[in-house]
Write a protein that holds these residues in place. Sequence first.
Motif, PDB file in Angstrom:
ATOM      1  N   GLN A 109       0.873  -1.381   0.060  1.00 47.01           N
ATOM      2  CA  GLN A 109      -0.035  -0.281  -0.121  1.00 47.01           C
ATOM      3  C   GLN A 109       0.853   1.276   0.124  1.00 47.01           C
ATOM      4  O   GLN A 109       0.486   2.240   0.457  1.00 47.01           O
ATOM      5  CB  GLN A 109      -0.909  -0.040   1.193  1.00 47.01           C
ATOM      6  CG  GLN A 109      -1.983  -1.021   1.318  1.00 47.01           C
ATOM      7  CD  GLN A 109      -2.812  -0.863  -0.051  1.00 47.01           C
ATOM      8  OE1 GLN A 109      -3.420   0.229  -0.149  1.00 47.01           O
ATOM      9  NE2 GLN A 109      -3.271  -1.985  -0.751  1.00 47.01           N
ATOM     10  N   ASP A 110       1.996   1.118  -0.697  1.00 43.95           N
ATOM     11  CA  ASP A 110       2.986   2.159  -0.540  1.00 43.95           C
ATOM     12  C   ASP A 110       3.827   2.381  -2.079  1.00 43.95           C
ATOM     13  O   ASP A 110       4.384   1.152  -2.315  1.00 43.95           O
ATOM     14  CB  ASP A 110       3.862   2.211   0.440  1.00 43.95           C
ATOM     15  CG  ASP A 110       4.966   3.350   0.372  1.00 43.95           C
ATOM     16  OD1 ASP A 110       5.032   4.515  -0.272  1.00 43.95           O
ATOM     17  OD2 ASP A 110       6.003   3.296   1.383  1.00 43.95           O
ATOM     18  N   LEU A 111       3.417   3.374  -2.717  1.00 46.98           N
ATOM     19  CA  LEU A 111       4.015   3.356  -4.038  1.00 46.98           C
ATOM     20  C   LEU A 111       5.646   3.721  -4.138  1.00 46.98           C
ATOM     21  O   LEU A 111       6.188   3.520  -5.003  1.00 46.98           O
ATOM     22  CB  LEU A 111       3.273   4.593  -4.791  1.00 46.98           C
ATOM     23  CG  LEU A 111       2.041   4.280  -5.749  1.00 46.98           C
ATOM     24  CD1 LEU A 111       1.487   5.487  -6.334  1.00 46.98           C
ATOM     25  CD2 LEU A 111       2.055   3.303  -6.534  1.00 46.98           C
ATOM     26  N   ASN A 112       6.078   4.082  -2.777  1.00 43.47           N
ATOM     27  CA  ASN A 112       7.704   4.358  -2.781  1.00 43.47           C
ATOM     28  C   ASN A 112       8.389   3.059  -2.039  1.00 43.47           C
ATOM     29  O   ASN A 112       9.386   3.366  -1.811  1.00 43.47           O
ATOM     30  CB  ASN A 112       7.689   5.765  -1.750  1.00 43.47           C
ATOM     31  CG  ASN A 112       7.187   6.847  -2.476  1.00 43.47           C
ATOM     32  OD1 ASN A 112       7.568   6.997  -3.581  1.00 43.47           O
ATOM     33  ND2 ASN A 112       6.476   7.799  -1.801  1.00 43.47           N
ATOM     34  N   SER A 113       7.564   2.043  -1.722  1.00 45.56           N
ATOM     35  CA  SER A 113       8.297   1.023  -1.427  1.00 45.56           C
ATOM     36  C   SER A 113       9.161   0.177  -2.236  1.00 45.56           C
ATOM     37  O   SER A 113       8.919  -0.019  -3.454  1.00 45.56           O
ATOM     38  CB  SER A 113       7.097  -0.167  -0.762  1.00 45.56           C
ATOM     39  OG  SER A 113       7.808  -1.190  -0.402  1.00 45.56           O
TER      40      SER A 113
ATOM     41  N   ALA B  70       9.287  14.312 -13.442  1.00 43.13           N
ATOM     42  CA  ALA B  70      10.390  13.713 -12.843  1.00 43.13           C
ATOM     43  C   ALA B  70      11.010  14.572 -11.880  1.00 43.13           C
ATOM     44  O   ALA B  70      11.398  14.274 -10.674  1.00 43.13           O
ATOM     45  CB  ALA B  70      11.021  12.822 -13.701  1.00 43.13           C
ATOM     46  N   PRO B  71      11.339  15.864 -12.275  1.00 39.58           N
ATOM     47  CA  PRO B  71      12.148  16.689 -11.250  1.00 39.58           C
ATOM     48  C   PRO B  71      11.495  16.927 -10.183  1.00 39.58           C
ATOM     49  O   PRO B  71      12.101  17.692  -9.119  1.00 39.58           O
ATOM     50  CB  PRO B  71      12.481  17.924 -12.193  1.00 39.58           C
ATOM     51  CG  PRO B  71      12.353  17.462 -13.601  1.00 39.58           C
ATOM     52  CD  PRO B  71      11.438  16.472 -13.611  1.00 39.58           C
ATOM     53  N   PHE B  72      10.001  16.996  -9.944  1.00 35.16           N
ATOM     54  CA  PHE B  72       9.390  17.319  -9.235  1.00 35.16           C
ATOM     55  C   PHE B  72       9.480  16.173  -7.707  1.00 35.16           C
ATOM     56  O   PHE B  72       8.999  16.760  -6.594  1.00 35.16           O
ATOM     57  CB  PHE B  72       7.908  17.700  -9.058  1.00 35.16           C
ATOM     58  CG  PHE B  72       7.705  18.822 -10.050  1.00 35.16           C
ATOM     59  CD1 PHE B  72       7.840  20.220  -9.490  1.00 35.16           C
ATOM     60  CD2 PHE B  72       7.448  18.731 -11.353  1.00 35.16           C
ATOM     61  CE1 PHE B  72       7.880  21.181 -10.468  1.00 35.16           C
ATOM     62  CE2 PHE B  72       7.444  19.688 -12.427  1.00 35.16           C
ATOM     63  CZ  PHE B  72       7.629  21.181 -11.819  1.00 35.16           C
ATOM     64  N   ARG B  73       9.710  14.939  -7.944  1.00 34.24           N
ATOM     65  CA  ARG B  73       9.938  14.209  -6.898  1.00 34.24           C
ATOM     66  C   ARG B  73      11.448  14.139  -6.584  1.00 34.24           C
ATOM     67  O   ARG B  73      12.429  13.762  -7.094  1.00 34.24           O
ATOM     68  CB  ARG B  73       9.478  12.627  -7.497  1.00 34.24           C
ATOM     69  CG  ARG B  73       8.104  12.544  -7.764  1.00 34.24           C
ATOM     70  CD  ARG B  73       7.741  11.423  -8.350  1.00 34.24           C
ATOM     71  NE  ARG B  73       8.417  10.920  -9.701  1.00 34.24           N
ATOM     72  CZ  ARG B  73       7.699  11.184 -10.808  1.00 34.24           C
ATOM     73  NH1 ARG B  73       6.542  11.819 -10.903  1.00 34.24           N
ATOM     74  NH2 ARG B  73       8.229  10.838 -11.992  1.00 34.24           N
TER      75      ARG B  73
ATOM     76  N   SER C 204      14.265  10.061  -9.406  1.00 29.17           N
ATOM     77  CA  SER C 204      14.473   9.335 -10.511  1.00 29.17           C
ATOM     78  C   SER C 204      15.864   9.403 -10.905  1.00 29.17           C
ATOM     79  O   SER C 204      16.655   8.172 -11.518  1.00 29.17           O
ATOM     80  CB  SER C 204      13.536   9.454 -11.712  1.00 29.17           C
ATOM     81  OG  SER C 204      13.530  11.034 -12.081  1.00 29.17           O
ATOM     82  N   LEU C 205      16.626  10.502 -10.962  1.00 33.17           N
ATOM     83  CA  LEU C 205      17.872  10.497 -11.234  1.00 33.17           C
ATOM     84  C   LEU C 205      18.940   9.785 -10.542  1.00 33.17           C
ATOM     85  O   LEU C 205      19.682   8.980 -11.087  1.00 33.17           O
ATOM     86  CB  LEU C 205      18.463  12.085 -11.175  1.00 33.17           C
ATOM     87  CG  LEU C 205      20.019  12.384 -11.719  1.00 33.17           C
ATOM     88  CD1 LEU C 205      20.229  11.711 -13.273  1.00 33.17           C
ATOM     89  CD2 LEU C 205      20.198  13.732 -11.546  1.00 33.17           C
ATOM     90  N   TRP C 206      18.710   9.780  -9.124  1.00 30.00           N
ATOM     91  CA  TRP C 206      19.454   8.676  -8.351  1.00 30.00           C
ATOM     92  C   TRP C 206      19.200   7.380  -8.392  1.00 30.00           C
ATOM     93  O   TRP C 206      20.233   6.583  -8.477  1.00 30.00           O
ATOM     94  CB  TRP C 206      19.204   9.108  -6.781  1.00 30.00           C
ATOM     95  CG  TRP C 206      19.678  10.191  -6.369  1.00 30.00           C
ATOM     96  CD1 TRP C 206      19.134  11.603  -6.337  1.00 30.00           C
ATOM     97  CD2 TRP C 206      21.374  10.605  -6.213  1.00 30.00           C
ATOM     98  NE1 TRP C 206      20.257  12.748  -5.887  1.00 30.00           N
ATOM     99  CE2 TRP C 206      21.456  11.853  -5.594  1.00 30.00           C
ATOM    100  CE3 TRP C 206      22.193   9.568  -5.722  1.00 30.00           C
ATOM    101  CZ2 TRP C 206      22.693  12.626  -5.311  1.00 30.00           C
ATOM    102  CZ3 TRP C 206      23.557  10.233  -5.384  1.00 30.00           C
ATOM    103  CH2 TRP C 206      23.651  11.485  -4.891  1.00 30.00           C
TER     104      TRP C 206
END
Length: 302
Positions: free
Chosen positions: A53-57, A127-130, A143-145
């Motif tokens: 339940q976590d898109l960043n997992s 992408a730069p906003f995350r 996303s760059l990292w």
Amino acid sequence: MSMITEITLIAVVVAVACALPGVFLVLRGVTMVSDAITHTVLLGIVLAFFITQDLNSPLLMIGATLVGVATVWLIETIQRSALVSTDAAIGIVFPLFFSIAIILITLYAGDVHLDEDAVLMGDLAFAPFRRVDVFGLDMGPQSLWVMSVILVMNALFIFFFYKELKITTFDPAFAAALGFTPMIIHYALMTLVSLTAVGAYDSVGSILIVGFMVGPALSGYLLTHSLKKMISITVLIAVVNSVSGVQLAFFFDTTIAGMIAVVTGFTTLLVLVFSPRKGLYKQQLNQKRARKLLDKRIKTLT
């Protein structure tokens, strides 16, 4: 650093990260498998999301990578049955996994950022906003990292297993006779392809991932017979396509991923036609010379 610069950097890193394994996909003749993987990994993302339940997992990346490897295994299992060809096997597995993912998203994740448009085209402009924030310090786009780490992994894999990749790509039977295990190298490569596809998914979408993996590598293949030179040319073309695509997208005020895909396709077609070694124009010249030589020999005989 301006937003355009960050978008360009992300596009370049993603392009090179995809192009490196793409070299061996082209040489092995399994480029369509990459298309299947870039779509079916969505099923892994969806299933892992339902668990976390976590898109960043990080489990989303692990789940997607496992589904990508499962896709390759299932395609090859069906193909080894000798009942259908590889293309037909891809045509069975690819729509099955991707359709299941889309149905699950539609039914149970309609309010989550997993829509079909993002899957196909990505959202490179956003992408730069995350950002990555460490102790209050802005470290740049996430996303760059992520893609930089994957790029390093792909480069290190090719560097340390260059000999194994080369011999299992060009002569798997000879590699097995020497004691190598082509299947292990193959699945390691496919695991990296899956991981790369998952990492690039959110930024550029599945369509551009396929373009990044196939276009520059195919151009490199058409321009040289040396594997090392092919890798270098592939990376160079991937960088040029990305930078040009981003600049043209801002100039024409259109989709960035779509423009990069157009530039990639256009440069690949140019190389296909005008390559001094294997281009269509070169083939036409060789055929004309062969006909003239044949006509001369016929005249001398008569």
